[in-house]
Design an enzyme around this catalytic site. Sequence first.
Site, PDB file in Angstrom:
ATOM      1  CG  HIS A  81     -19.152  37.745  60.488  1.00  0.00           C
ATOM      2  ND1 HIS A  81     -18.804  37.347  59.238  1.00  0.00           N
ATOM      3  CD2 HIS A  81     -18.182  37.295  61.311  1.00  0.00           C
ATOM      4  CE1 HIS A  81     -17.659  36.674  59.299  1.00  0.00           C
ATOM      5  NE2 HIS A  81     -17.262  36.629  60.537  1.00  0.00           N
ATOM      6  CG  ASP A 113     -21.017  39.561  57.487  1.00  0.00           C
ATOM      7  OD1 ASP A 113     -20.008  40.272  57.623  1.00  0.00           O
ATOM      8  OD2 ASP A 113     -21.009  38.320  57.558  1.00  0.00           O
ATOM      9  CD  GLU A 168     -13.533  29.504  60.914  1.00  0.00           C
ATOM     10  OE1 GLU A 168     -14.778  29.631  60.866  1.00  0.00           O
ATOM     11  OE2 GLU A 168     -12.758  30.174  60.210  1.00  0.00           O
ATOM     12  CG  HIS A 207      -8.319  29.115  59.390  1.00  0.00           C
ATOM     13  ND1 HIS A 207      -9.428  29.418  60.134  1.00  0.00           N
ATOM     14  CD2 HIS A 207      -8.129  30.170  58.557  1.00  0.00           C
ATOM     15  CE1 HIS A 207      -9.884  30.615  59.784  1.00  0.00           C
ATOM     16  NE2 HIS A 207      -9.117  31.082  58.819  1.00  0.00           N
ATOM     17  CG  ASP A 226     -15.538  28.567  57.328  1.00  0.00           C
ATOM     18  OD1 ASP A 226     -16.724  28.179  57.382  1.00  0.00           O
ATOM     19  OD2 ASP A 226     -15.171  29.669  57.784  1.00  0.00           O
ATOM     20  CG  ASP A 250      -7.224  33.208  56.363  1.00  0.00           C
ATOM     21  OD1 ASP A 250      -7.397  32.142  55.755  1.00  0.00           O
ATOM     22  OD2 ASP A 250      -8.051  33.679  57.173  1.00  0.00           O
ATOM     23  CG  ASP A 275     -10.332  33.448  53.408  1.00  0.00           C
ATOM     24  OD1 ASP A 275      -9.937  32.412  53.974  1.00  0.00           O
ATOM     25  OD2 ASP A 275     -10.765  34.439  54.031  1.00  0.00           O
ATOM     26  CG  ASP A 324     -14.275  32.027  55.393  1.00  0.00           C
ATOM     27  OD1 ASP A 324     -14.401  33.167  54.919  1.00  0.00           O
ATOM     28  OD2 ASP A 324     -13.612  31.788  56.417  1.00  0.00           O
TER      29      ASP A 324
END
Length: 438
Positions: free
Chosen positions: A101, A104, A232, A271, A296, A307, A309, A339
């Site tokens: 990103h 980031d 996404e 997701h 991802d 979420d 991850d 991700d």
Amino acid sequence: MTTYFPNIPVIKYEGPKTKNPLAFRFYDADRVIAGRPMKDHLKFALSWWHSLCGDGSDAFGGATMDRSYGGLSDPLKIEKAKVDAGFEFMEKLGIEYFCFHDIDVVPTDKTFAETRENLLEIVDYIKGKMAQTNIKCLWGTSNYTRHPRFMQGASTSYNPDVFAWAAAKVKNTIDATIALGGQGYTFWSGRDGYDTLLNTNLELELDNMARLMKLARDYGRAKGFTGDFYIEPKPKEPTKHQYDFDVTTVLYFIHKYGLEKDFKLNVEVNHATMAGHTFQHELRVARINNALGSVDANDGDLFLGWDTDLFASNIYTTTLAMYEILKAGGFTNGGLNFDAKVRRSSFDFDDIVYGHILGMDTYALGLIKAQELIEDGRIDQFIEDRYSGYTKGIGKKIVDETVSLEELEAHVMAIGEPVLSSGRQEYLELVLNSIIFS
Ligand code: XUL
Ligand code: CO
């Protein structure tokens, strides 16, 4: 040279029986599966945000992980140290791609103009590292969840000045992605969704979301970006109803706004399950619509439901995912982006290494098993036989759309009750198990 992973050697393939935690059991980068080396099928990518920025903080508590990169305090020095650490990490793990990103890679407390300057400086620094390695950028994206100005959405905000901010960030991130040779630009909707329709113009918000994507597409193409744009899907979090709910919703959106030539899906495991679908379902829907772009690669916790991850550890999920990806012809511009984040209590730098070894091995074994499933052929054959009625007689006429309701009525009068055959779900699960555990 400073090392950020002093305990970590270059991770090598040692085979399924090894007890060495710092080795791959299944990921053997150059092993050829279905005519391509594993690394080309899998195209693993490091996610800058989780692995280099994430500090373990969550909605209930602060950081548990030291991400000062050796006690640095100068923000730009920290960003450069992240680049150094990231490249050391990718080289040691044999990961050839990264995703990022805008926020980031640069300090986040600066003016727009300062941020742009910092972005150019860091992009140059990353390019320098790329030139010494074979590491490439998979995709870039802009973040519009973090800053309070985006509290009511980005391109879907009621306020056009916020739309402009989102657009300006997209422009700069596309510039950075192009400069890094990235072959993808991902839209993840951030806070684009709603919490109540009592204050929301749903139609205008969706139209505006598409308007920013069209602007991004036209800008990117004008600047020579030849890769894919991705959307996404995610059903909820942070808003109650995110606009990019699931693959089907996003496909409808892409087609409604004429984006189908440039936009594909970046499908995320966690997701999918939040939307009440299996990951395989989401990949299948994308595949049959020629819109499977990238993945991802993480996992959700079905007991928690949010979420989380997690790094992938479920071989059933990855086998059926790689089955869909192989059937789609594999990745072109896309890949498997981790991700995924280590748990808050896994606070050592080395834990990120274990997380990636786990994820890479889980996808590698999934790939091996998916190819075995295809070569075994029983499941594909079962499906082919099950629908064979549509290759002849009245079935073929239905498929060819050469039949009328009158003819179908006459057919029913001639045959009486249809003769049905079993769906054999348990048998097929037994076949799947026999392949996974062989
Ligand atoms: C958010 C999410 C993001 C996107 C990139 O839930 O998955 O990491 O993948 O912005
Ligand atoms: Co994601």
